[in-house]
Design an enzyme around this catalytic site. Structure first.
Site, PDB file in Angstrom:
ATOM      1  N   ASP A  99      -8.691   6.985  33.637  1.00 20.31           N
ATOM      2  CA  ASP A  99      -9.616   6.506  32.609  1.00 20.31           C
ATOM      3  C   ASP A  99      -8.949   5.780  31.432  1.00 20.31           C
ATOM      4  O   ASP A  99      -9.630   5.323  30.531  1.00 20.31           O
ATOM      5  CB  ASP A  99     -10.462   7.670  32.066  1.00 20.31           C
ATOM      6  CG  ASP A  99      -9.589   8.781  31.492  1.00 20.31           C
ATOM      7  OD1 ASP A  99      -8.359   8.584  31.401  1.00 20.31           O
ATOM      8  OD2 ASP A  99     -10.132   9.842  31.141  1.00 20.31           O
ATOM      9  N   ARG A 155     -14.133  10.150  25.525  1.00 22.21           N
ATOM     10  CA  ARG A 155     -14.513   9.091  26.447  1.00 22.21           C
ATOM     11  C   ARG A 155     -15.881   8.511  26.133  1.00 22.21           C
ATOM     12  O   ARG A 155     -16.556   8.932  25.203  1.00 22.21           O
ATOM     13  CB  ARG A 155     -14.533   9.683  27.860  1.00 22.21           C
ATOM     14  CG  ARG A 155     -13.161   9.964  28.419  1.00 22.21           C
ATOM     15  CD  ARG A 155     -12.797   8.903  29.406  1.00 22.21           C
ATOM     16  NE  ARG A 155     -13.855   8.779  30.397  1.00 22.21           N
ATOM     17  CZ  ARG A 155     -13.873   9.431  31.558  1.00 22.21           C
ATOM     18  NH1 ARG A 155     -12.882  10.218  31.886  1.00 22.21           N
ATOM     19  NH2 ARG A 155     -14.875   9.271  32.411  1.00 22.21           N
ATOM     20  N   TYR A 190      -7.234  17.815  30.033  1.00 21.92           N
ATOM     21  CA  TYR A 190      -6.188  18.070  31.030  1.00 21.92           C
ATOM     22  C   TYR A 190      -5.509  19.381  30.687  1.00 21.92           C
ATOM     23  O   TYR A 190      -5.096  19.588  29.543  1.00 21.92           O
ATOM     24  CB  TYR A 190      -5.110  16.988  30.957  1.00 21.92           C
ATOM     25  CG  TYR A 190      -5.422  15.703  31.673  1.00 21.92           C
ATOM     26  CD1 TYR A 190      -5.432  15.649  33.060  1.00 21.92           C
ATOM     27  CD2 TYR A 190      -5.656  14.537  30.955  1.00 21.92           C
ATOM     28  CE1 TYR A 190      -5.680  14.455  33.712  1.00 21.92           C
ATOM     29  CE2 TYR A 190      -5.911  13.338  31.598  1.00 21.92           C
ATOM     30  CZ  TYR A 190      -5.918  13.303  32.976  1.00 21.92           C
ATOM     31  OH  TYR A 190      -6.162  12.121  33.623  1.00 21.92           O
ATOM     32  N   PRO A 247      -0.546  12.549  35.319  1.00 26.79           N
ATOM     33  CA  PRO A 247      -1.587  11.701  34.717  1.00 26.79           C
ATOM     34  C   PRO A 247      -1.473  11.621  33.197  1.00 26.79           C
ATOM     35  O   PRO A 247      -2.154  10.839  32.566  1.00 26.79           O
ATOM     36  CB  PRO A 247      -2.872  12.423  35.115  1.00 26.79           C
ATOM     37  CG  PRO A 247      -2.487  13.850  35.298  1.00 26.79           C
ATOM     38  CD  PRO A 247      -1.064  13.837  35.786  1.00 26.79           C
TER      39      PRO A 247
HETATM   40  P1  FAD Z   1      -6.001   4.341  44.802  1.00 31.50           P
HETATM   41  O1  FAD Z   1      -6.933   4.258  43.675  1.00 31.50           O
HETATM   42  O2  FAD Z   1      -5.621   5.681  45.302  1.00 31.50           O
HETATM   43  O3  FAD Z   1      -6.633   3.493  45.970  1.00 31.50           O
HETATM   44  C1  FAD Z   1      -6.180   3.549  47.292  1.00 31.50           C
HETATM   45  C2  FAD Z   1      -7.298   3.168  48.223  1.00 31.50           C
HETATM   46  O4  FAD Z   1      -6.787   2.985  49.549  1.00 31.50           O
HETATM   47  C3  FAD Z   1      -8.357   4.254  48.328  1.00 31.50           C
HETATM   48  O5  FAD Z   1      -9.605   3.699  47.982  1.00 31.50           O
HETATM   49  C4  FAD Z   1      -8.278   4.726  49.782  1.00 31.50           C
HETATM   50  O6  FAD Z   1      -9.538   5.060  50.315  1.00 31.50           O
HETATM   51  C5  FAD Z   1      -7.687   3.527  50.494  1.00 31.50           C
HETATM   52  N1  FAD Z   1      -6.944   3.852  51.732  1.00 31.50           N
HETATM   53  C6  FAD Z   1      -5.938   4.745  51.882  1.00 31.50           C
HETATM   54  N2  FAD Z   1      -5.459   4.727  53.141  1.00 31.50           N
HETATM   55  C7  FAD Z   1      -6.180   3.804  53.825  1.00 31.50           C
HETATM   56  C8  FAD Z   1      -6.158   3.314  55.178  1.00 31.50           C
HETATM   57  N3  FAD Z   1      -5.290   3.762  56.092  1.00 31.50           N
HETATM   58  N4  FAD Z   1      -7.051   2.362  55.531  1.00 31.50           N
HETATM   59  C9  FAD Z   1      -7.938   1.907  54.632  1.00 31.50           C
HETATM   60  N5  FAD Z   1      -7.982   2.306  53.341  1.00 31.50           N
HETATM   61  C10 FAD Z   1      -7.125   3.254  52.933  1.00 31.50           C
HETATM   62  N6  FAD Z   1      -5.065   9.225  37.284  1.00 31.50           N
HETATM   63  C11 FAD Z   1      -5.076   9.570  36.016  1.00 31.50           C
HETATM   64  O7  FAD Z   1      -4.491   8.858  35.190  1.00 31.50           O
HETATM   65  N7  FAD Z   1      -5.734  10.700  35.617  1.00 31.50           N
HETATM   66  C12 FAD Z   1      -6.385  11.514  36.504  1.00 31.50           C
HETATM   67  O8  FAD Z   1      -6.935  12.544  36.134  1.00 31.50           O
HETATM   68  C13 FAD Z   1      -6.392  11.155  37.823  1.00 31.50           C
HETATM   69  N8  FAD Z   1      -7.037  11.905  38.725  1.00 31.50           N
HETATM   70  C14 FAD Z   1      -7.053  11.516  39.996  1.00 31.50           C
HETATM   71  C15 FAD Z   1      -7.767  12.296  40.910  1.00 31.50           C
HETATM   72  C16 FAD Z   1      -7.842  11.915  42.210  1.00 31.50           C
HETATM   73  C17 FAD Z   1      -8.631  12.777  43.175  1.00 31.50           C
HETATM   74  C18 FAD Z   1      -7.164  10.740  42.652  1.00 31.50           C
HETATM   75  C19 FAD Z   1      -7.231  10.312  44.087  1.00 31.50           C
HETATM   76  C20 FAD Z   1      -6.447   9.994  41.747  1.00 31.50           C
HETATM   77  C21 FAD Z   1      -6.386  10.352  40.422  1.00 31.50           C
HETATM   78  N9  FAD Z   1      -5.692   9.600  39.484  1.00 31.50           N
HETATM   79  C22 FAD Z   1      -5.702   9.970  38.197  1.00 31.50           C
HETATM   80  C23 FAD Z   1      -4.833   8.474  39.862  1.00 31.50           C
HETATM   81  C24 FAD Z   1      -5.456   7.131  39.686  1.00 31.50           C
HETATM   82  O9  FAD Z   1      -6.738   7.139  40.210  1.00 31.50           O
HETATM   83  C25 FAD Z   1      -4.522   6.177  40.392  1.00 31.50           C
HETATM   84  O10 FAD Z   1      -3.310   6.076  39.663  1.00 31.50           O
HETATM   85  C26 FAD Z   1      -5.061   4.798  40.574  1.00 31.50           C
HETATM   86  O11 FAD Z   1      -6.312   4.835  41.175  1.00 31.50           O
HETATM   87  C27 FAD Z   1      -4.083   4.020  41.443  1.00 31.50           C
HETATM   88  O12 FAD Z   1      -4.676   2.931  42.008  1.00 31.50           O
HETATM   89  P2  FAD Z   1      -4.299   2.415  43.457  1.00 31.50           P
HETATM   90  O13 FAD Z   1      -5.183   1.253  43.671  1.00 31.50           O
HETATM   91  O14 FAD Z   1      -2.840   2.187  43.547  1.00 31.50           O
HETATM   92  O15 FAD Z   1      -4.616   3.590  44.474  1.00 31.50           O
END
Ligand code: FAD
Length: 659
Positions: free
Chosen positions: A50, A277, A285, A363
């Site tokens: 966020d 927020r 947290y 986080p």
């Molecule tokens: P992600 O947002 O993880 O996106 C990856 C995407 O790839 C997902 O949509 C997934 O469905 C897709 N994917 C994975 N494998 C495959 C495949 N084989 N084929 C097709 N699609 C696939 N950050 C904070 O700062 N504070 C928090 O409290 C916090 N809580 C979180 C809680 C959860 C449950 C999660 C999952 C993440 C949390 N984060 C938090 C982390 C934050 O969301 C990430 O740092 C951020 O989203 C990173 O972005 P990204 O695009 O690199 O990866």
């Protein structure tokens, strides 16, 4: 599956989280033949990250949706640290504020990840028909190394499969690895109306089918358990311990005075991080546990003992004597994460990895989503311009060079913070804790807010060997962002931040800081430069006609923006050479191409001090090439057209004569 269809695409993006969407933005903007898939049926709606840092907001402004974040989000500039005072009662230390608050038009803002994803999706839609294909998983991968040097070849083969409804419902697909997150479900009352539309109008086809897709480039943005990273045998290295955090997004009912202010509370009972927020929500947290993966194996059972009730009880104990409760919980999770990084973010400059796929950390520094989006933003334009034949494939290696270094800084920052959060020092250590937090903030704030990027010399960053035209201590540093300044448009007097003027449309920008154009000598210098740009000094010499054009409406890959320092009232739009005024058959004169660094009577942000902020001589000016991502690539005197051409020749591909 014998019936798998086969198709080709130039760029395949796996994962449509913040990093994948950012990369997809560039594909959409630059007219690239691309696909983006995600195994989840929908985007994020509640929870997860966020925090939005300053540089991320500047990027949003260059894309065009910063105002939406400003409208919905919650700004936090000051932080308070609560610690036990001499009598053991909690006392406030602060508010503390960064000394750099005026270095950007924007301030750190909090808004749910789901809204950010929505805004990027809307921008993608605005520029192309590219759609996220959801409910599709990447399952097998093949890479033909022999094809890696042929820019027209498709060395990557990926098998995609549409998931069945049963698979979609499984926690590993829908919960991002967190079964607890699923239970919170989607509550319509918590969603903004355009989110709701996306939820009910799922574009997924329910037919299970398989597709073989051949791609020139692959960008793996598939999160912390990245499938793509495993296919190219890149490990994650780092800490063998994981931290588990209890996270709740609630509407608090509390008499704690700072419940709507950013800060921490520490005492013998533990520590909490408070994040105010949007929509009356507050995120809390609570560090819950450290898991040693070496002794505990992959035992994630610890997480299932964490419930919202347990998190609430911890918060109540820490906030005592203040009260704390809630009725509405928007989202909660037990977030397990360790500090790890991949040794490289790319394979052969054909497969790239971005975001959580290559760096994970706690986080609490609020950088996961920011770093991930900035990774996607960095690789996106480079792959887009190479895939369209506009840029030299040599620029692709700058992705790993630029972003890996920053990810290492991210982990370093996180390690420093971790000490503060996880060691529960006795109450008398409270005051020392604030001091150590402030030291860490100072040490890392340029990096964390993205005010500095530390990009090294490369085909895209020409470090200065002389600093003519620049004042000692200037801020026009190749490899750093163009420092934002608010300017007046010469033609109509309207004001605009440079973050918006330097739009993320895939073009490099020649920024001519023209100096005082009312001076005859200076005017002559601008005219000489304009002759060169207009192609009057030699066939194909002008950078405006020398390079391959972008597909679609963008045309030539270099845009020219002039910013002069003469008083706004003493010069006219039509005093500038025609080539700088950029006539377009449908849009008319390029009124938005000539800007003035002069104070504006009705807009205090526009103070006429831009040249001073940049460290440029107000009379003589200077010129620069700003990359499509607003980082400075090259700086030189107005006469240094050779230097400019050398830089551009390294980055862009020359047009084939007659084409
Ligand atoms: P992600 O947002 O993880 O996106 C990856 C995407 O790839 C997902 O949509 C997934 O469905 C897709 N994917 C994975 N494998 C495959 C495949 N084989 N084929 C097709 N699609 C696939 N950050 C904070 O700062 N504070 C928090 O409290 C916090 N809580 C979180 C809680 C959860 C449950 C999660 C999952 C993440 C949390 N984060 C938090 C982390 C934050 O969301 C990430 O740092 C951020 O989203 C990173 O972005 P990204 O695009 O690199 O990866």
């Amino acid at each position: 599956d014998n019936h798998a269809s086969e198709s080709h695409t130039d760029v395949l993006i796996i994962g449509a989280g913040p990093s994948g969407l950012m990369a997809a933005y560039w594909m959409s903007r630059c007219g690239v033949r691309a696909r983006i898939i995600d195994k989840k049926p929908t985007k994020v709606f509640t929870g997860q990250a966020d925090g939005l840092r300053v540089r991320t907001l500047e990027i949003f402004d260059s894309i065009g949706f910063q105002h939406r974040v400003q409208h919905e989000g919650h700004v936090t500039v000051e932080a308070n640290f609560w610690v036990p005072g001499p009598d053991g009662n909690l006392i406030r230390q602060g508010p503390f504020c960064s000394s750099k608050v005026n270095e950007s038009p924007f301030h750190n803002t909090l808004l749910n990840q789901g809204r950010i994803e929505q805004f990027i999706l809307d921008s993608i839609k605005e520029h192309s028909g590219l759609k996220v294909e959801r409910g599709i998983i990447a399952e097998s991968f093949d890479y033909d190394e022999n094809l890696k040097d042929d820019p027209d070849a498709y060395p990557i083969t990926v098998k995609l499969r549409t998931l069945s409804d049963e698979e979609i419902k499984s926690p590993s697909v829908s919960g991002g690895g967190s079964p607890q997150a699923v239970q919170s479900g989607f509550d319509r009352s918590n969603l903004v109306s355009d989110d709701w539309e996306d939820l009910v109008q799922k574009s997924r086809s329910h037919q299970t089918k398989t597709e073989i897709i051949k791609a020139k480039y692959l960008i793996g943005c598939d999160g912390a358990h990245s499938w793509t990273r495993k296919q190219v045998d890149i490990p994650m290295v780092g800490s063998s311990t994981d931290h588990i955090w209890g996270v709740i997004d609630i509407i608090p009912i509390s008499n704690f005075p700072d419940i709507r202010r950013l800060g921490t509370v520490t005492n013998a009972a533990g520590m909490i991080l408070i994040i105010p927020r949007e929509r009356q929500l507050v995120r809390l947290y609570v560090p819950v546990q450290v898991v040693d993966k070496a002794t505990n194996g992959d035992a994630r059972f610890d997480r299932s003992s964490i419930t919202p009730e347990m998190i609430k009880e911890r918060v109540q104990a820490i906030l005592k004597p203040y009260t704390f409760d809630y009725k509405i919980c928007d989202w909660w999770t037990a977030y397990q994460i360790g500090q790890r990084i991949a040794p490289t973010f790319a394979k052969d400059d054909r497969v790239f990895l971005a975001g959580d796929a290559v760096h994970t950390h706690s986080p609490k520094v609020g950088l996961g989503m920011n770093m991930s989006m900035q990774d996607g933003f960095n690789i996106g334009w480079k792959v887009a311009l190479v895939a369209t034949g506009v840029a030299n494939p040599a620029i692709l290696s700058t992705y790993n060079a630029e972003r890996h270094h920053l990810a290492e800084m991210l982990l370093d920052f996180d390690r420093h913070w971790s000490g503060v959060f996880t060691e529960n020092k006795p109450p008398e250590g409270g005051l020392g804790k604030t001091e150590s937090m402030m030291k860490i903030v100072e040490l890392f704030e340029d990096f964390a807010d993205g005010l500095k990027a530390f990009y090294g010399a490369s085909p895209l960053v020409c470090k200065l060997d002389n600093e003519q035209g620049l004042i000692p201590g200037h801020h026009l540093v190749p490899g750093e962002r163009f420092p934002p300044v608010k300017l007046r448009k010469q033609a109509d007097g309207n004001t605009q931040w440079t973050t918006r003027i330097l739009e993320s449309d895939g073009r490099f920008r020649l920024v001519i800081l023209a100096g005082n154009v009312c001076d005859a000598t200076q005017k002559q210098r601008i005219e000489t430069l304009s002759h060169f740009l207009a192609g009057q000094l030699g066939e194909n010499a002008s950078p405006l006609s020398r390079y391959t054009v972008l597909p679609g409406r963008s045309g030539r890959p270099i845009d020219v923006v002039t910013i002069h320092s003469a008083p706004w009232k003493e010069t006219e739009f039509f005093d500038f050479p025609e080539i700088l005024r950029d006539f377009d058959d449908t849009m008319g004169w390029g009124y938005g191409k000539i800007w003035c660094d002069d104070a504006c009577i009705w807009d205090r942000d526009c103070d006429g001090k831009g040249y001073e902020r940049w460290g440029v001589d107000r009379m003589r000016g200077v010129m620069l090439i700003v990359r499509p991502d607003q980082y400075i690539g090259w700086v030189g005197e107005l006469e240094d057209t050779d230097g400019m051409t050398r830089y551009l020749d390294g980055a862009l591909i020359k047009a084939v004569p007659g084409k």
